[in-house]
Motif scaffolding. Structure first.
Motif, PDB file in Angstrom:
ATOM      1  N   ASN B  51       0.814  -1.214   0.000  1.00  0.00           N
ATOM      2  CA  ASN B  51       0.000   0.000   0.000  1.00  0.00           C
ATOM      3  C   ASN B  51       0.851   1.270   0.000  1.00  0.00           C
ATOM      4  OD1 ASN B  51       0.438  -1.209   2.612  1.00  0.00           O
ATOM      5  ND2 ASN B  51      -0.775   0.433   3.500  1.00  0.00           N
ATOM      6  N   GLY B  52       2.118   1.155  -0.398  1.00  0.00           N
ATOM      7  CA  GLY B  52       2.843   2.353  -0.760  1.00  0.00           C
ATOM      8  C   GLY B  52       3.937   2.836   0.159  1.00  0.00           C
ATOM      9  N   MET B  53       4.795   1.923   0.636  1.00  0.00           N
ATOM     10  CA  MET B  53       5.852   2.353   1.544  1.00  0.00           C
ATOM     11  C   MET B  53       7.054   1.417   1.483  1.00  0.00           C
ATOM     12  SD  MET B  53       5.602   2.551   5.678  1.00  0.00           S
ATOM     13  CE  MET B  53       6.703   3.597   6.599  1.00  0.00           C
ATOM     14  N   ASP B  66      -1.349   5.735  14.044  1.00  0.00           N
ATOM     15  CA  ASP B  66      -1.642   6.783  13.066  1.00  0.00           C
ATOM     16  C   ASP B  66      -2.321   6.061  11.911  1.00  0.00           C
ATOM     17  OD1 ASP B  66      -1.633   8.521  10.923  1.00  0.00           O
ATOM     18  OD2 ASP B  66       0.416   9.236  11.254  1.00  0.00           O
ATOM     19  N   TRP B  67      -3.616   6.287  11.721  1.00  0.00           N
ATOM     20  CA  TRP B  67      -4.359   5.478  10.749  1.00  0.00           C
ATOM     21  C   TRP B  67      -4.119   5.917   9.305  1.00  0.00           C
ATOM     22  CZ3 TRP B  67      -5.263   0.927  12.346  1.00  0.00           C
ATOM     23  CH2 TRP B  67      -5.442   0.708  13.711  1.00  0.00           C
ATOM     24  N   ASP B  68      -3.238   6.904   9.088  1.00  0.00           N
ATOM     25  CA  ASP B  68      -2.728   7.189   7.749  1.00  0.00           C
ATOM     26  C   ASP B  68      -1.503   6.317   7.449  1.00  0.00           C
ATOM     27  OD1 ASP B  68      -4.596   9.098   7.176  1.00  0.00           O
ATOM     28  OD2 ASP B  68      -3.274  10.819   7.547  1.00  0.00           O
ATOM     29  N   LEU B  69      -1.093   5.522   8.413  1.00  0.00           N
ATOM     30  CA  LEU B  69       0.138   4.737   8.253  1.00  0.00           C
ATOM     31  C   LEU B  69      -0.147   3.282   8.626  1.00  0.00           C
ATOM     32  CD1 LEU B  69       3.091   4.277   7.762  1.00  0.00           C
ATOM     33  CD2 LEU B  69       3.632   5.476   9.879  1.00  0.00           C
ATOM     34  N   THR B  70      -0.527   2.513   7.614  1.00  0.00           N
ATOM     35  CA  THR B  70      -0.935   1.129   7.869  1.00  0.00           C
ATOM     36  C   THR B  70      -0.194   0.182   6.937  1.00  0.00           C
ATOM     37  OG1 THR B  70      -2.796   1.397   6.330  1.00  0.00           O
ATOM     38  CG2 THR B  70      -3.254   1.792   8.656  1.00  0.00           C
ATOM     39  N   ASN B  71      -0.265  -1.107   7.265  1.00  0.00           N
ATOM     40  CA  ASN B  71       0.370  -2.113   6.405  1.00  0.00           C
ATOM     41  C   ASN B  71      -0.684  -2.781   5.530  1.00  0.00           C
ATOM     42  OD1 ASN B  71      -1.002  -3.872   8.097  1.00  0.00           O
ATOM     43  ND2 ASN B  71       0.830  -4.622   9.135  1.00  0.00           N
ATOM     44  N   ALA B  72      -0.264  -3.810   4.789  1.00  0.00           N
ATOM     45  CA  ALA B  72      -1.182  -4.479   3.851  1.00  0.00           C
ATOM     46  C   ALA B  72      -2.357  -5.128   4.587  1.00  0.00           C
ATOM     47  CB  ALA B  72      -0.427  -5.523   3.043  1.00  0.00           C
ATOM     48  N   LYS B  74      -3.844  -3.707   7.008  1.00  0.00           N
ATOM     49  CA  LYS B  74      -4.557  -2.553   7.576  1.00  0.00           C
ATOM     50  C   LYS B  74      -4.290  -2.362   9.068  1.00  0.00           C
ATOM     51  CE  LYS B  74      -7.161  -3.042   3.649  1.00  0.00           C
ATOM     52  NZ  LYS B  74      -7.230  -4.218   2.775  1.00  0.00           N
ATOM     53  N   GLU B  79       7.206   4.160  10.758  1.00  0.00           N
ATOM     54  CA  GLU B  79       8.189   4.336   9.684  1.00  0.00           C
ATOM     55  C   GLU B  79       9.586   4.374  10.277  1.00  0.00           C
ATOM     56  OE1 GLU B  79       6.916   8.082   7.902  1.00  0.00           O
ATOM     57  OE2 GLU B  79       8.382   9.189   9.074  1.00  0.00           O
ATOM     58  N   TYR B  85       7.332   7.021   0.762  1.00  0.00           N
ATOM     59  CA  TYR B  85       5.942   6.734   0.401  1.00  0.00           C
ATOM     60  C   TYR B  85       5.761   6.946  -1.093  1.00  0.00           C
ATOM     61  CZ  TYR B  85       5.203   7.145   5.406  1.00  0.00           C
ATOM     62  OH  TYR B  85       5.275   6.967   6.757  1.00  0.00           O
TER      63      TYR B  85
END
Lengths: 219, 211
Positions: B51-53, B66-72, B74, B79, B85
């Motif tokens: 998902n982009g990291m 931080d729910w803007d920073l999740t793994n595949a 969710k 970081e 990103y």
């Protein structure tokens, strides 16, 4: 056309037509444009095709739109989750269509739509049920499957910040599908946390340039 | 052979030990995420999440999500210094374009020549979900699978030909299980090491010729 800043999410989605294909940003809840989806629920458009990585979580956002019976078809990579009970129920009752797409194809098919690419050959899914019936071609000794673009009538995306020129920046992994979807629809509506004056976003860090964005609402 | 069957943690540790220093690695949802617990800081391994990291750190502590920073999966993650990103098309270009060194996946079945079945049981009432599995399977330079060698009903999960719907053809390079590690390839399954069993016992239970 120059970006507009409607007063409300309701005004921003007022002209979404029945039967539209709507690209909806977000990977699970991260980057999901909840205010725009809620406005779309109030707006009433029906017979929609929804493109998202998932098929709704819990009872809010996309799941709420599905529960209202407004979605004819979902195009996604991963519908089944621990909290996807709304989709699961509709699917088992045969009340919703599913086009299952590998996640990389989902992204690339929208990227192709946004970049004017007519189709592309891709190695994902070769020899699997998801490539059945699709044209294949051997290129330099490797087999590829022909994939077509996914174009949206509308894209609803979540971003972190916009400037008055419609340039967008995202935050962490909430970026996900937003920048790709922003290129791939006729009408692109972004929901952001704040709008800043021109010059307040460094041009070097703009992720989605304003040319791709039609409307911005703050939520 | 070693004395007893491996636990999931021991399998994860074995996978981690085989990941070359400085690799860019994607760990699939579920058991493969445990591999991260066995990667040392000086390994220089950089974790990719679909998902982009790049540069994903451990799960976020409770209360610090931080729910803007999740793994595949969710889950809220963190970081690490040097993280980056990017959007989904770039993230999958990293897989499909052959830039990832290793991915680690779970599986329902793996064939001796490396075919992978891990996305669908084929049951008529099951809701299919594929996510990034097919892109990872064909894209990463090396695909490691970790799983139990036998299903709950006792049937082997390393097979001559998969009966479950395929995720990818001839893509798995190494298979790590509770009872053995195998190298897979065009010539078949090569037994690397056994745990709590012998090569002869294992070949008989699997009904396979192990090269």
């Amino acid at each position: 056309m120059k970006v507009r800043f409607p007063e409300s999410a309701d005004e921003a989605v007022a002209d979404v037509a029945d039967g539209s294909t709507v690209l909806v940003g977000g990977f699970g809840p991260a980057g999901m444009p909840y205010a725009l989806i809620d406005a779309l629920i109030r707006q009433g458009a029906t017979d929609l095709t929804i493109v998202n990585n998932n098929a709704g979580n819990a009872d809010t956002g996309l799941a709420a739109l599905l529960a209202e019976g407004r979605v004819r078809k979902v195009i996604c990579s991963f519908p089944r989750q621990h909290d996807s009970w709304v989709f699961d129920g509709l699917y088992r009752e045969g009340r919703i269509e599913l086009e299952l797409v590998p996640q990389g194809n989902l992204a690339e098919r929208m990227r192709a739509a946004g970049a004017g690419i007519g189709a592309f050959f891709c190695p994902t899914g070769v020899g699997t049920p998801l490539a059945e019936g699709k044209e294949t071609r051997e290129i330099d000794g490797r087999t590829y499957v022909l994939e077509y673009p996914i174009h949206g009538d509308v894209a609803l995306i979540g971003a972190h910040r916009a400037d008055r020129a419609g340039n967008l920046v995202y935050r962490k992994t909430a970026r996900n599908f937003g920048p790709v979807m922003a290129t791939a629809a006729d009408l692109v509506v972004a929901e952001v946390r704040e709008v800043v004056e021109i010059g307040a976003i460094d041009p070097e860090v703009v992720v989605t340039p304003g040319i791709f964005v039609d409307r911005v609402v703050v939520s | 052979m070693s004395g007893s069957a491996r636990t999931v943690d021991e399998i994860a540790a074995a996978v981690a030990a085989d990941i070359p220093e400085g690799s860019f690695v994607n760990l699939g949802i579920g058991q493969p995420t445990k591999v991260a617990e066995h990667l040392t800081a000086d390994s220089g391994v950089v974790l990719h999440t679909e998902n982009g990291m790049l540069g994903m750190g451990p799960l976020a502590a409770k209360g610090h999500e931080d729910w803007d920073l999740t793994n595949a999966g969710k889950q809220a993650v963190t970081e690490l210094p040097g993280a980056a990103y990017f959007h989904h098309a770039d993230s999958f270009a990293m897989m499909r374009g052959g830039h990832l060194d290793v991915c680690v996946l779970g599986a329902f079945q793996v064939s001796v020549t490396g075919d992978l079945a891990n996305w669908h049981t084929g049951a008529p009432d099951a809701i299919p979900a594929v996510g990034g599995a097919m892109d990872l399977a064909i894209g990463a330079k090396q695909v490691f699978v970790m799983m139990t060698l036998f299903a709950k009903d006792g049937s082997p999960k390393l097979v001559t030909e998969c009966t479950y719907p395929l995720t990818g053809l001839a893509c798995v390079t190494r298979l790590y299980t509770d009872l053995a590690t195998f190298d897979l390839g065009p010539r078949g399954a090569h037994l690397v090491e056994t745990f709590g069993t012998t090569p002869a016992e294992l070949a008989e239970r699997l009904g396979l010729d192990l090269v």
